[in-house]
Write a protein that holds these residues in place. Structure first.
Motif, mmCIF file in Angstrom:
data_model
loop_
_atom_site.group_PDB
_atom_site.id
_atom_site.type_symbol
_atom_site.label_atom_id
_atom_site.label_comp_id
_atom_site.label_asym_id
_atom_site.label_seq_id
_atom_site.Cartn_x
_atom_site.Cartn_y
_atom_site.Cartn_z
ATOM 1 N N LYS A 188 24.200 56.071 16.110
ATOM 2 C CA LYS A 188 22.844 55.711 16.535
ATOM 3 C C LYS A 188 22.203 54.750 15.537
ATOM 4 O O LYS A 188 21.563 53.768 15.932
ATOM 5 C CB LYS A 188 21.986 56.969 16.683
ATOM 6 C CG LYS A 188 20.596 56.698 17.175
ATOM 7 C CD LYS A 188 19.796 57.973 17.315
ATOM 8 C CE LYS A 188 18.363 57.642 17.686
ATOM 9 N NZ LYS A 188 17.484 58.799 17.565
ATOM 10 N N ALA A 189 22.384 55.005 14.249
ATOM 11 C CA ALA A 189 21.842 54.119 13.220
ATOM 12 C C ALA A 189 22.502 52.750 13.302
ATOM 13 O O ALA A 189 21.834 51.713 13.163
ATOM 14 C CB ALA A 189 22.038 54.736 11.840
ATOM 15 N N LYS A 190 23.811 52.713 13.535
ATOM 16 C CA LYS A 190 24.528 51.440 13.673
ATOM 17 C C LYS A 190 23.986 50.650 14.857
ATOM 18 O O LYS A 190 23.739 49.453 14.758
ATOM 19 C CB LYS A 190 26.024 51.672 13.853
ATOM 20 C CG LYS A 190 26.812 50.371 14.035
ATOM 21 C CD LYS A 190 28.199 50.621 14.528
ATOM 22 C CE LYS A 190 28.134 50.818 16.008
ATOM 23 N NZ LYS A 190 29.373 50.757 16.720
ATOM 24 N N ASN A 191 23.764 51.325 15.969
ATOM 25 C CA ASN A 191 23.253 50.649 17.158
ATOM 26 C C ASN A 191 21.834 50.126 16.933
ATOM 27 O O ASN A 191 21.496 49.042 17.399
ATOM 28 C CB ASN A 191 23.291 51.590 18.360
ATOM 29 C CG ASN A 191 24.707 51.912 18.788
ATOM 30 O OD1 ASN A 191 25.635 51.155 18.520
ATOM 31 N ND2 ASN A 191 24.880 53.044 19.434
ATOM 32 N N LEU A 242 29.484 47.411 11.391
ATOM 33 C CA LEU A 242 29.286 46.102 12.005
ATOM 34 C C LEU A 242 29.605 45.029 10.984
ATOM 35 O O LEU A 242 29.330 45.204 9.795
ATOM 36 C CB LEU A 242 27.820 45.902 12.416
ATOM 37 C CG LEU A 242 27.246 46.723 13.543
ATOM 38 C CD1 LEU A 242 25.741 46.522 13.603
ATOM 39 C CD2 LEU A 242 27.863 46.325 14.856
ATOM 40 N N ILE A 243 30.141 43.918 11.450
ATOM 41 C CA ILE A 243 30.293 42.725 10.618
ATOM 42 C C ILE A 243 29.146 41.792 10.991
ATOM 43 O O ILE A 243 28.912 41.519 12.171
ATOM 44 C CB ILE A 243 31.636 42.009 10.877
ATOM 45 C CG1 ILE A 243 32.803 42.899 10.496
ATOM 46 C CG2 ILE A 243 31.679 40.685 10.128
ATOM 47 C CD1 ILE A 243 33.028 43.062 9.024
ATOM 48 N N PHE A 248 28.386 46.222 7.316
ATOM 49 C CA PHE A 248 27.363 47.255 7.182
ATOM 50 C C PHE A 248 27.887 48.508 7.875
ATOM 51 O O PHE A 248 28.216 48.461 9.063
ATOM 52 C CB PHE A 248 26.055 46.827 7.860
ATOM 53 C CG PHE A 248 25.270 45.799 7.093
ATOM 54 C CD1 PHE A 248 24.217 46.189 6.275
ATOM 55 C CD2 PHE A 248 25.574 44.452 7.187
ATOM 56 C CE1 PHE A 248 23.483 45.251 5.572
ATOM 57 C CE2 PHE A 248 24.849 43.504 6.491
ATOM 58 C CZ PHE A 248 23.800 43.900 5.683
ATOM 59 N N CYS A 249 27.970 49.612 7.141
ATOM 60 C CA CYS A 249 28.475 50.869 7.701
ATOM 61 C C CYS A 249 27.409 51.950 7.591
ATOM 62 O O CYS A 249 26.691 52.037 6.593
ATOM 63 C CB CYS A 249 29.728 51.321 6.957
ATOM 64 S SG CYS A 249 31.114 50.184 7.145
ATOM 65 N N PHE A 250 27.337 52.763 8.621
ATOM 66 C CA PHE A 250 26.367 53.855 8.692
ATOM 67 C C PHE A 250 27.085 55.160 8.992
ATOM 68 O O PHE A 250 28.159 55.156 9.581
ATOM 69 C CB PHE A 250 25.342 53.574 9.804
ATOM 70 C CG PHE A 250 24.533 52.336 9.564
ATOM 71 C CD1 PHE A 250 23.324 52.402 8.900
ATOM 72 C CD2 PHE A 250 24.985 51.092 9.990
ATOM 73 C CE1 PHE A 250 22.576 51.258 8.668
ATOM 74 C CE2 PHE A 250 24.254 49.949 9.759
ATOM 75 C CZ PHE A 250 23.043 50.025 9.094
#
Length: 70
Positions: free
Chosen positions: A51-54, A7-8, A45-47
């Motif tokens: 699921k963690a990103k969401n 995500l940015i 931010f990268c995961f």
């Protein structure tokens, strides 16, 4: 790390520090890796997991911070 789980986020200062803390908490709870780096229009931010990103996107929304999938 796969770019489809990134995500940015447009935040600065203490708000960005707070989001980094939340990203750490989410990744630790899921036992996953995460990373952050500068982007042209914010912070990426990268995961390791979608699921963690969401979950992080929900946190951003709750804090009133705009986030964008990349």
């Amino acid at each position: 790390m796969a770019s489809e789980h990134c995500l940015i986020v447009r935040a600065a200062g203490k708000q960005l520090d707070l989001l980094r803390g939340e990203a750490f908490r989410i990744a630790k709870a899921s036992q996953l890796g995460w990373s952050t780096d500068r982007a042209d229009v914010g912070t990426r931010f990268c995961f390791e997991d979608a699921k963690a990103k969401n979950e992080f996107a929900v946190v951003c929304d709750n804090f009133g911070v705009a986030s964008k999938d990349i």
